[in-house]
Design a protein around this motif. Sequence first.
Motif, PDB file in Angstrom:
ATOM      1  N   SER A  48      -4.351   0.057   3.739  1.00 36.77           N
ATOM      2  CA  SER A  48      -5.562   0.584   3.119  1.00 36.77           C
ATOM      3  C   SER A  48      -5.901   1.948   3.709  1.00 36.77           C
ATOM      4  O   SER A  48      -6.022   2.093   4.923  1.00 36.77           O
ATOM      5  N   THR A  49      -6.056   2.930   2.839  1.00 33.61           N
ATOM      6  CA  THR A  49      -6.432   4.282   3.285  1.00 33.61           C
ATOM      7  C   THR A  49      -7.770   4.715   2.699  1.00 33.61           C
ATOM      8  O   THR A  49      -8.212   5.829   2.937  1.00 33.61           O
ATOM      9  N   LEU A  51     -11.907   3.530   1.585  1.00 32.03           N
ATOM     10  CA  LEU A  51     -13.084   2.680   1.560  1.00 32.03           C
ATOM     11  C   LEU A  51     -13.802   3.000   0.257  1.00 32.03           C
ATOM     12  O   LEU A  51     -14.024   4.176  -0.052  1.00 32.03           O
ATOM     13  N   ALA A  82     -13.245  -2.473   1.658  1.00 32.56           N
ATOM     14  CA  ALA A  82     -11.908  -2.038   2.073  1.00 32.56           C
ATOM     15  C   ALA A  82     -11.275  -3.230   2.762  1.00 32.56           C
ATOM     16  O   ALA A  82     -11.965  -4.190   3.104  1.00 32.56           O
ATOM     17  N   PHE A  87      -7.565  -0.829   7.083  1.00 34.35           N
ATOM     18  CA  PHE A  87      -8.169   0.501   7.070  1.00 34.35           C
ATOM     19  C   PHE A  87      -8.323   1.068   8.485  1.00 34.35           C
ATOM     20  O   PHE A  87      -7.975   2.222   8.750  1.00 34.35           O
ATOM     21  N   ILE A 110      -9.614   7.576   5.009  1.00 36.31           N
ATOM     22  CA  ILE A 110      -9.636   7.238   6.426  1.00 36.31           C
ATOM     23  C   ILE A 110      -9.867   8.468   7.313  1.00 36.31           C
ATOM     24  O   ILE A 110     -10.612   8.402   8.283  1.00 36.31           O
TER      25      ILE A 110
END
Length: 190
Positions: A48-49, A51, A82, A87, A110
């Motif tokens: 995950s990059t 939010l 996220a 993340f 991020i």
Amino acid sequence: MENCFIIFVIIIAMHIPDLTALLKTHLHVLPEVQYPAKKILLSEGEISTTLFFVKNGALREFFIHDGRELTLEFITENQAVASFDSFLNESKSEFVIETLEPVTVYELKIGTFRKLLEDPDFQQQFNILFYRRFGELSKRLVSFIKDSPQKRYENLLNSRPELLLRFPQHYIASYLGITSVSLSRIRNRR
């Protein structure tokens, strides 16, 4: 054993409901993006990059276990989501984030998030919200261990009744850790 796995995933599947309020002063610098319903924003196994802050619409977090989709959380307006473990730690996501309706989101990458964390005020407010969410998830975990499906349904009815009208029964049942048939029985008893 299955419940232990579900509980573990619930703990790492955090969303922070009040984070949008925290970032109101910063949202104007974030890109506003629209996605159609049924769009996968994060797949299991991806890092995950981003939010996502929901301006309009709804998403869900889920994972697949023994061929079944198990809903972890519903994310609606003014909430953020996220895969926080992924993340923050650059690890693979344990679950999927999918839009349930057409959505408009603000996207925080991020790198920008890490820069915001350099601000002590932002960091302090973020930590407060993060710990509050951890407390909410702890309550949900305890509920999965000690409460009956009927009680979990009643808790949902009291805490977020709008979800029961907004989403299909099979998603609600999955969120409660029961089958659609069991949910129908619970609703018929009321």
